[in-house]
Design a protein around this motif. Structure first.
Motif, short mmCIF file in Angstrom:
data_model
loop_
_atom_site.label_atom_id
_atom_site.label_comp_id
_atom_site.label_asym_id
_atom_site.label_seq_id
_atom_site.Cartn_x
_atom_site.Cartn_y
_atom_site.Cartn_z
N SER A 1 0.82 -1.20 0.00
CA SER A 1 0.00 0.00 0.00
C SER A 1 0.86 1.25 0.00
N LEU A 2 0.28 2.35 -0.50
CA LEU A 2 0.96 3.64 -0.45
C LEU A 2 1.05 4.13 0.99
N SER B 1 -3.23 7.71 2.39
CA SER B 1 -4.45 7.40 1.65
C SER B 1 -4.61 8.27 0.41
N LYS B 2 -4.08 9.49 0.45
CA LYS B 2 -4.10 10.38 -0.70
C LYS B 2 -2.82 11.21 -0.71
N LEU C 1 3.46 2.11 -8.90
CA LEU C 1 2.77 3.38 -8.98
C LEU C 1 2.91 3.88 -10.40
N LEU D 1 -2.64 1.26 -12.14
CA LEU D 1 -3.07 1.67 -10.81
C LEU D 1 -2.13 1.13 -9.74
N PRO D 2 -2.01 1.87 -8.63
CA PRO D 2 -2.52 3.23 -8.40
C PRO D 2 -1.80 4.24 -9.26
N ILE E 1 -1.05 8.59 -10.05
CA ILE E 1 -1.07 9.96 -9.55
C ILE E 1 -0.79 10.90 -10.71
N SER F 1 -7.67 14.48 -7.85
CA SER F 1 -7.92 13.74 -6.61
C SER F 1 -8.79 12.51 -6.84
N SER G 1 -7.67 10.29 -8.63
CA SER G 1 -6.58 9.32 -8.61
C SER G 1 -6.09 9.14 -7.18
N SER G 2 -4.90 8.58 -7.02
CA SER G 2 -4.32 8.43 -5.68
C SER G 2 -3.64 9.69 -5.19
#
Length: 482
Positions: free
Chosen positions: A21-22, A25-26, A360, A399-400, A402, A431, A433-434
């Motif tokens: 995971s990144l 969260s955003k 990413l 995905l994800p 940016i 926004s 997107s990630s």
């Protein structure tokens, strides 16, 4: 004499089965443009004081001293090193870190040239400043203490990847990156940067490494680009495996055909034998991989020693490094980062084909240069409010993703009220997107377009909200959607 390989797994290093995971969260961030890779258009007055020239102001940068390459060649290595050190130490400072934190941002993207790994430079034909890696470490330490996440962006490639661009490090029409020797050097850069990221505590908030910034859009001019992306991923995963860092959802047998000690649960998921006492080394991985990836892994062993000495981290060829690997360093799998398929739509290849483990995807969108929408407010807002790039990348499995570069620059004279709308509309759409990373954190004071390219100037002018997640008008796009 160098050891034949670098051994970690059999000597007591705890394996980490890292999350994909990144880190947030955003993503809300800024590029640290013109810090360790200087683009003279962003600071023309300082550039002239450093000894450079400004032919780029007429739209051409190949005819004068308008790139790092040309300035180092003009000044000589020793004088250039002093001049660039002064720039590095003053362009990005602790005050900038505080501004990033105060603005509520959580991420920076740092453009880098290949010459930050100095052993990759042919000093007889290539002219770049030395010492940047120590300044990178200084900046990363400051960002780490502030809790800011970092994407390291391979912005300027060996051989030059884009024609007539200051961001390429050498403003020239002679583009030679898309050749086997320079792909090889780029892979060495990726491998060494991965190693540093995992052994130097200053790098512990680095979560992603980008393979290349803005390659040529025409796939007929970039032979071998898809294979480079695949090998970029492999060398990163090989270095991580040698360090005992195991990514989820990778079948290591299919990649490397090696057995390494894992817990039984994770070994089943990853397809690796859990035989206790097995070892993995870069030389063993090189033998398994063969070809270009294997050659890269062998070639970086002495380079790693040199970079480690320069950064003051334990010699990776000695077992004494093993204890330090468990304290304060990054044990998460790197997000291998790629420009998305929309940037260069190569028939038969999708960057998603290169993915192994956390990844990413990056898209860039600038209206300032034209060709996206007619030069008027209505056309701009209609275009951005109907943007389909996130939907398209979702279809392509990119995905994800940016938006890693954008600005509020326009190719018409925009009023302040429109720039408020323009900032809102872009933030709203990106926004989806990630997240997003604005270009750039700053440009030189009193430049004509400062408020459009300098995040903090735009924030001071009221075009951006104090909270990067907020908008002046959440309904900015309502009347423009079709």
């Amino acid at each position: 004499m160098l050891f034949a390989g670098i051994f970690f797994a059999s000597l007591g290093v705890t394996h980490v089965f890292a999350s994909g995971s990144l880190p947030v969260s955003k993503i809300y961030g800024v590029n640290l443009g013109s810090w360790l890779l200087l683009e003279p258009w962003m600071l023309p007055n300082e550039w002239v004081k450093m000894g450079g020239e400004t032919c780029f102001e007429t739209g051409e940068c190949t005819t004068c001293v308008a790139s790092e390459f040309d300035l180092v060649k003009k000044l000589g290595q020793a004088e250039a090193d002093k001049v660039f050190l002064q720039h590095w130490q003053t362009w990005f400072t602790e005050e900038d870190v505080r501004n990033i934190v105060d603005a509520g941002l959580n991420t920076v993207r740092i453009p880098l040239g290949y010459w930050i790994i100095e052993s990759l430079v042919d000093r007889t034909t290539e002219f770049y400043p030395r010492g940047g890696i120590k300044e990178l470490k200084r900046g990363l330490q400051q960002l780490k203490f502030a809790g800011i996440n970092v994407l390291l962006d391979f912005h300027a490639m060996p051989g030059v990847s884009s024609s007539g661009q200051m961001f390429a490090g050498h403003c020239t029409t002679d583009v030679q990156f898309y050749t086997p020797p320079n792909y090889f050097r780029a892979l060495q850069w990726a491998a060494i940067t991965t190693f540093i990221t995992h052994v130097d505590p200053a790098f512990s908030t680095v979560f992603a490494i980008e393979a290349v910034n803005e390659p040529l859009n025409d796939p007929t001019q970039t032979p071998g680009y898809g294979d480079y992306l695949k090998d970029f991923t492999l060398v990163i995963r090989a270095v991580e495996l040698a360090l005992g860092i195991i990514c989820p959802d990778i079948n290591y047998h299919s990649l490397f055909d090696l057995a390494v000690p894992l817990t039984s649960e994770t070994s089943k998921r990853s397809g690796i034998s859990s035989s206790i006492g097995a070892s993995v080394s870069l030389s063993a991985l090189a033998s398994s991989c063969g070809g270009r990836v294997g050659d890269v892994l062998i070639s970086i062993i002495p380079m790693i020693q040199s970079v480690s000495d320069e950064l003051g981290v334990p010699n990776p060829l000695l077992s004494s490094i093993l204890g330090s690997l468990l304290g304060g360093v990054n044990r998460q799998c790197i997000h291998t980062t790629y420009m998305d398929d929309l940037w260069q739509n190569t028939q038969g290849f999708n960057p998603a084909d290169a993915v192994q483990g956390p990844a990413l995807f990056d898209d860039h969108l600038y209206y300032f240069f034209g060709g996206v929408a007619d030069p008027n407010p209505q056309a701009y807002l209609k275009s951005i409010c109907n943007l389909q790039r996130v939907t398209n990348d979702t279809t392509l499995d990119n995905l994800p993703m940016i938006f890693g570069e954008w600005s509020i620059g326009t190719n018409f004279d925009a009023e302040n009220a429109f720039l408020d709308q323009w900032a809102d509309a872009q933030k709203l759409m990106y926004s989806q997107s990630s997240g997003w990373i604005f270009w750039s954190f700053k440009i030189e004071d009193n430049e004509p377009h400062q408020r459009e390219w300098d995040y903090f100037a735009a924030l001071a002018a009221g075009h951006f909200t104090k909270d990067p997640a907020a908008l002046h008008d959440p309904h900015v796009c309502d009347s423009f959607r079709t």
